[in-house]
Enzyme design. Structure first.
Site, PDB file in Angstrom:
ATOM      1  N   GLY A 140     -17.814  -5.753  -8.583  1.00  0.00           N
ATOM      2  CA  GLY A 140     -16.761  -6.344  -9.381  1.00  0.00           C
ATOM      3  C   GLY A 140     -15.388  -6.060  -8.805  1.00  0.00           C
ATOM      4  O   GLY A 140     -15.237  -5.730  -7.629  1.00  0.00           O
ATOM      5  N   SER A 199     -13.372  -4.380   0.117  1.00  0.00           N
ATOM      6  CA  SER A 199     -14.186  -3.680  -0.886  1.00  0.00           C
ATOM      7  C   SER A 199     -15.690  -3.879  -0.641  1.00  0.00           C
ATOM      8  O   SER A 199     -16.412  -4.350  -1.527  1.00  0.00           O
ATOM      9  CB  SER A 199     -13.822  -4.120  -2.305  1.00  0.00           C
ATOM     10  N   PRO A 200     -16.181  -3.532   0.544  1.00  0.00           N
ATOM     11  CA  PRO A 200     -17.591  -3.759   0.868  1.00  0.00           C
ATOM     12  C   PRO A 200     -18.574  -2.883   0.100  1.00  0.00           C
ATOM     13  O   PRO A 200     -19.782  -3.119   0.163  1.00  0.00           O
ATOM     14  CB  PRO A 200     -17.650  -3.447   2.367  1.00  0.00           C
ATOM     15  N   TYR A 212       0.840  -1.196   0.000  1.00  0.00           N
ATOM     16  CA  TYR A 212       0.000   0.000   0.000  1.00  0.00           C
ATOM     17  C   TYR A 212       0.878   1.251   0.000  1.00  0.00           C
ATOM     18  O   TYR A 212       1.604   1.519   0.956  1.00  0.00           O
ATOM     19  CB  TYR A 212      -0.926   0.028   1.213  1.00  0.00           C
ATOM     20  N   PHE A 262     -21.202   0.739  -5.699  1.00  0.00           N
ATOM     21  CA  PHE A 262     -22.594   0.545  -6.117  1.00  0.00           C
ATOM     22  C   PHE A 262     -23.544   1.466  -5.362  1.00  0.00           C
ATOM     23  O   PHE A 262     -24.620   1.776  -5.854  1.00  0.00           O
ATOM     24  CB  PHE A 262     -23.022  -0.915  -5.935  1.00  0.00           C
TER      25      PHE A 262
END
Length: 309
Positions: free
Chosen positions: A223, A218-219, A52, A229
């Site tokens: 994709g 990535s909650p 990171y 979303f």
């Protein structure tokens, strides 16, 4: 903040984990505020990886809070290793790389030990006995207390566990309302549908059977980094409509509901947040306190475009 015990350890941890993949874009003051807000929200678990920011994120984290022994004892810290940069990028679970990586992680985080070390992505060239030697050395030296993996399937975990003297206690995988391979095939078994394809190799069930804590990265993504979303009414109109409806009922934000959908699952899945926005952090943390009804959980799953047979 609800907490859980990572089975096989003495770690009592928050259901929400703060991930620090992007904090190198923040000032030290902004980073400190983000960390303090997480703690004030009841979060005691902090996730890192040596790649990171090329290691800068770990260094930035420690500098922002002026890391010392008393601050360190208030935190559960995990980091990941095994991904290396090259012409195309590659994975490396060699003993030498694991040991060198951990030394670098500890130096950047200004600490003597990690509570958890995860192997970041499966290395097809892995020699399990070599990994075992590295883990033994790290455990015996006190540099790493517990071990886990990320993005591994059941057979990969079994292959590794066969050689290890330490139990794998965590598997960090991608999971969100708009990315549900972990549960899709189990709901559509023996059906001629796209969801019946087993893309997750029964990883969720395997981890539950073997007392391995799942962590969802990535909650809010659909994709593989295709964008969030929540709020995307063009691609996910029905899902956002239901998110808004349920959020209005509980007087919270759709972000809170997206987190609550994950934490509602009986597998006791932790949610790894990657946000650098304090407000979104607080909205997300509230999701761990809210328990959706069974009907709401299924309605959201269906609204994300999934068939309920």
């Amino acid at each position: 903040m609800k907490r859980l015990n990572i089975k096989g350890t003495d770690l009592n941890v928050s259901k929400i984990i703060m991930g620090y993949m992007r904090i190198d874009s923040l000032s030290l003051k902004e980073t400190e505020r983000l960390i303090r807000t997480a703690q004030e929200s009841g979060i005691n678990f902090f996730d890192h990886a040596d790649i990171y920011g090329g290691g800068k994120c770990e260094e930035h984290f420690a500098n922002a809070i002026s890391m010392n022994s008393s601050i360190r004892e208030e935190m559960v810290i995990q980091s990941k290793c095994g991904i290396r940069k090259g012409a195309t990028g590659y994975y490396d679970f060699s003993k030498e790389h694991i040991l060198t990586s951990v030394d670098g992680i500890l130096k950047r985080l200004q600490t003597d030990y990690l509570d958890l070390l995860l192997l970041h992505r499966p290395d097809p060239l892995m020699e399990p006995d070599e990994v075992a030697e590295a883990f033994d050395q790290l455990h015996e030296s006190g540099k790493v207390r517990y071990f886990g993996v990320s993005n591994h399937n059941p057979m990969q975990m079994d292959l590794l566990q066969k050689s290890l003297n330490q139990k794998l206690v965590v598997n960090q995988v991608q999971f969100s309302l708009a990315h549900t391979p972990l549960i899709d095939s189990g709901m559509s078994l023996n059906m001629n549908t796209n969801n019946a394809i087993d893309r997750a190799s029964s990883t969720l069930e395997y981890c539950r059977l073997n007392d391995i804590t799942l962590q969802a990265w990535s909650p809010f993504q659909s994709g593989f980094f295709d964008g969030p979303f929540v709020g995307d009414t063009k691609k996910y109109p029905e899902l956002n409509q239901v998110l808004e409806k349920v959020a209005t009922k509980y007087q919270v934000s759709p972000t809170t509901i997206a987190v609550a959908w994950i934490t509602r699952h009986p597998a006791n899945i932790q949610v790894v947040l990657g946000t650098t926005n304090v407000g979104r952090l607080q909205e997300s943390a509230a999701g761990a306190e809210l328990e959706l009804t069974r009907e709401e959980w299924y309605e959201l799953y269906s609204a994300a475009g999934n068939m309920i047979p």
